[in-house]
Design a protein around this motif. Structure first.
Motif, PDB file in Angstrom:
ATOM      1  N   ALA A  24       0.829  -1.196   0.000  1.00 29.96           N
ATOM      2  CA  ALA A  24       0.000   0.000   0.000  1.00 29.96           C
ATOM      3  C   ALA A  24       0.867   1.251   0.000  1.00 29.96           C
ATOM      4  CB  ALA A  24      -0.924   0.016   1.212  1.00 29.96           C
ATOM      5  N   SER A  25       0.453   2.255  -0.773  1.00 31.50           N
ATOM      6  CA  SER A  25       1.153   3.537  -0.818  1.00 31.50           C
ATOM      7  C   SER A  25       0.129   4.659  -0.883  1.00 31.50           C
ATOM      8  CB  SER A  25       2.112   3.605  -2.006  1.00 31.50           C
ATOM      9  OG  SER A  25       1.417   3.479  -3.233  1.00 31.50           O
ATOM     10  N   GLY A  26       0.606   5.898  -0.753  1.00 32.95           N
ATOM     11  CA  GLY A  26      -0.283   7.041  -0.701  1.00 32.95           C
ATOM     12  C   GLY A  26      -0.638   7.367   0.734  1.00 32.95           C
ATOM     13  N   ARG A  27      -1.921   7.618   0.984  1.00 36.66           N
ATOM     14  CA  ARG A  27      -2.382   7.950   2.327  1.00 36.66           C
ATOM     15  C   ARG A  27      -2.610   6.670   3.122  1.00 36.66           C
ATOM     16  NH1 ARG A  27      -6.641  12.520   3.499  1.00 36.66           N
ATOM     17  NH2 ARG A  27      -5.738  11.977   5.537  1.00 36.66           N
ATOM     18  N   THR A  28      -1.520   6.089   3.604  1.00 40.06           N
ATOM     19  CA  THR A  28      -1.580   4.827   4.340  1.00 40.06           C
ATOM     20  C   THR A  28      -1.774   5.015   5.839  1.00 40.06           C
ATOM     21  OG1 THR A  28       0.831   4.761   4.487  1.00 40.06           O
ATOM     22  CG2 THR A  28      -0.199   3.629   2.624  1.00 40.06           C
TER      23      THR A  28
END
Length: 125
Positions: A24-28
């Motif tokens: 998962a990446s981004g706003r984790t």
């Protein structure tokens, strides 16, 4: 807001094993749960397994319980699905999903806001 990248799918003989990964990446931040679903040709998408990020509580469908194990690495923002004793009926596209909001509907696809592209798992007899 959250991007999911899956890996680990492939072709395996009945009785064999595979390990799927989902990064998962981004706003984790504040991930509440991550899950695996699968969809076989001509069938609807079905729940496989899920894990709550904070508590580590796990959930499994009856068809995979005892054979599959879900785990997480919080530091790497990664969830894994160890699949053992694979059978031809496990053949499907496997999807990773996640949600950042509280929900008790752990096994419902509508509970999840973000999805990976899917990875093919094929089990031969």
């Amino acid at each position: 807001q959250v991007q999911l990248v899956e890996s680990g799918g492939g072709l395996v003989q009945a009785g064999g094993s595979l390990r799927l990964s989902c990064l998962a990446s981004g706003r984790t931040d504040n991930i509440y749960s991550m899950a695996w679903f699968r969809q076989a040709p001509g069938k609807e998408r079905e729940f496989v397994s899920a894990i709550r990020w904070g508590s580590g509580i796990t959930f499994y469908s009856d068809s995979v319980k005892g054979r599959f194990t879900i785990s997480r690495d919080n530091a790497k923002n990664t969830v894994y699905l160890q699949m053992n004793s694979l059978a031809p009926e496990d053949t499907a596209v496997y999807y990773c999903a996640t949600t950042r909001r509280f929900s008790s509907a752990t096994m419902a696809s509508g509970n999840y806001d973000y999805w990976g592209q899917g990875t093919q798992v094929t089990v031969s007899s």
